[in-house]
Design an enzyme around this catalytic site. Structure first.
Site, PDB file in Angstrom:
ATOM      1  CB  SER A 159     -68.535 -17.275 -33.932  1.00 21.46           C
ATOM      2  OG  SER A 159     -69.919 -16.988 -33.314  1.00 21.46           O
ATOM      3  CG  ASP A 183     -72.154 -19.136 -39.381  1.00 21.96           C
ATOM      4  OD1 ASP A 183     -72.668 -19.042 -40.178  1.00 21.96           O
ATOM      5  OD2 ASP A 183     -72.642 -19.776 -38.408  1.00 21.96           O
ATOM      6  CG  HIS A 253     -72.450 -20.807 -34.806  1.00 18.83           C
ATOM      7  ND1 HIS A 253     -72.259 -19.929 -35.948  1.00 18.83           N
ATOM      8  CD2 HIS A 253     -71.598 -20.164 -33.744  1.00 18.83           C
ATOM      9  CE1 HIS A 253     -71.867 -18.714 -35.546  1.00 18.83           C
ATOM     10  NE2 HIS A 253     -71.187 -19.024 -34.253  1.00 18.83           N
TER      11      HIS A 253
END
Length: 452
Positions: A159, A183, A253
């Site tokens: 992330s 991601d 996510h």
């Protein structure tokens, strides 16, 4: 804006956990007061190896050569977490460290910047990525001074940590051997220039996995190879309404990490196919991988490095794959080639069932209407949730939605099923079948050589 609103709601929804006393150096665990008041950046580096896969040893940023477990001749993987709106340690951290140590004899260093990432104000965490990157860059340069090679280093960023990894790579002039972005974070990065986010120029080889591009993740292509699970946005099995609580915010996510862990554990070989879009992939237009060396489609995970040279020659490559809703996530893909001969033009969707004993698995090719007419060759991608090794019967139905008129007949001159990820298995064929629309036809597959 949707992603930012979700971040604010998520931060208020989940509480922090307390720190367990242990003789090991553990990941920083903060409480709710830290999250509300904010934290000042402080970076800790926790070393794990095959000798201590479950017990971290905190490294001194400047005097680490005296640590007996830190061997500069070994490759080093840095694990970099992202935004921590509640301050709790990532639930995946222990599994990732263990699997990396099992995969290869590595120094695994967890970059713990929880003091800096734990904050209800996401803007503060984003600003802290730059300073944290400078801190890690200085440590890596000290490693170089001790004889470590940049090419043997691998940054794994999750992330917001993916962009942090990119900043480190840019500071080191793109000479880090490999960067993996799981991601990469989208909020505040959607309009960022390449030097403001993860980019292929940040490392010698950059691989990226996308699972939540329509919310917390970042759209586009940002590596030498970008994997798009189920198109890179909504993931199967993830809730679609806010009534599911925390899972609604984080499921898509977090799926990037669960897929990566599964690939590292070798319990799911997730093969991806180069394509311009997920729609083209589902249409069966992109099922060839001859351009890659080795001559096979790339697989998600640590071993993607074996495709590095061909990917660097090809330039930025997008690859797509579909998954099931839960572990082991893998779907079995068949290329289905049909030649139809029917008097009247028909439009419909296709359902295929494979039978093995009492076990049955079904593929629904219903993402769009397909055209069936006289002497039409149609190529389909059929994706099955289960791998049935010995198929003794195939059932086929072409659903046209016709419920009031006469049932029209569709003649199949040939149907051929090719298992894409199981090249050792024989192709399955059948020739000259007559079926009715909206009615299932069952048949025994034959060898594709039997009709030559």
């Amino acid at each position: 804006m949707l992603a930012c609103r979700r971040l604010a709601a998520l931060a208020l929804l989940v509480l922090c956990q307390g720190l367990d006393e242990d003789s090991c150096d553990n990941f920083t665990d903060l409480n709710l007061s830290h999250c509300f008041l904010g934290t000042s950046l402080y970076v800790r580096l926790l070393l794990y190896t095959r000798a201590n896969p479950a017990c971290g040893r905190e490294l001194d940023h400047h005097h680490f050569s005296s640590e007996p477990l830190f061997d500069m001749t070994r490759p080093t993987a840095f694990v970099i977490h992202g935004y921590r709106p509640t301050g709790a340690p990532p639930v995946w951290i222990d599994n990732l460290v263990r699997l990396l140590a099992e995969e290869r004899d590595l120094n695994v260093i967890v970059v713990d910047w929880n003091r800096g990432a734990a904050n209800l104000n996401y803007l503060t965490a984003v600003a802290n990525t730059r300073e944290a990157a400078l801190n890690l860059t200085a440590f890596i340069r000290n490693m170089q001074d001790e004889g470590a090679s940049l090419d043997s280093m691998h940054l794994i960023g999750v992330s917001l940590g993916a962009h942090l990894a990119g900043f480190v790579g840019a500071n080191l002039k793109g000479k880090i051997g490999r960067i993996t972005g799981l991601d990469p974070a989208g909020p505040l990065f959607t309009s960022a220039t390449p030097d403001e986010r993860l980019d292929p120029s940040d490392g010698v080889f950059v691989d990226v996995l996308h699972t939540d591009m329509d919310s917390f993740g970042l759209r586009g292509a940002h590596g030498h190879i970008d994997f798009y699970a189920n198109g890179g946005a909504d993931q199967p099995g993830c809730p679609k309404t806010i009534f599911a609580g925390k899972s609604y915010f984080v499921c898509d996510h977090q799926r990037s990490m669960w897929l990566y862990l599964c690939a590292l554990n070798h319990t799911c070989n997730l093969t991806a196919y180069p394509c311009a879009s997920y729609a083209d992939f589902l249409d069966g237009k992109c099922l060839q991988c001859e351009a890659f060396k080795p001559a096979s489609c790339p697989q998600l995970g640590y071993d993607i490095i074996q495709w590095r040279e061909s990917l660097l020659q090809l330039g930025q490559t997008k690859v797509f794959f579909s998954t099931t809703a839960s572990h082991p996530y893998k779907k079995l893909n068949y290329r289905v080639d049909m030649v139809t001969w029917n008097q009247y033009l028909r439009w419909g969707v296709v359902y295929i069932r494979l039978h093995s004993g009492r076990n049955v698995t079904e593929a629904r090719i219903d993402h769009k209407l397909l055209r069936f007419e006289q002497f039409t060759a149609t190529r389909l991608l059929a994706q099955f949730d289960e791998d049935l090794p010995h198929v003794h019967k195939i059932s086929l139905r072409i659903n046209t939605g016709n419920v009031i008129g006469p049932r029209y007949k569709i003649r199949l001159l040939r149907i051929r099923l090719t298992p894409l990820e199981r090249p050792e298995r024989p192709l399955m064929c059948r020739f000259d079948l007559i079926m009715e629309e909206n009615r299932e036809l069952a048949f025994r597959p034959l060898s594709c050589d039997s009709h030559l």
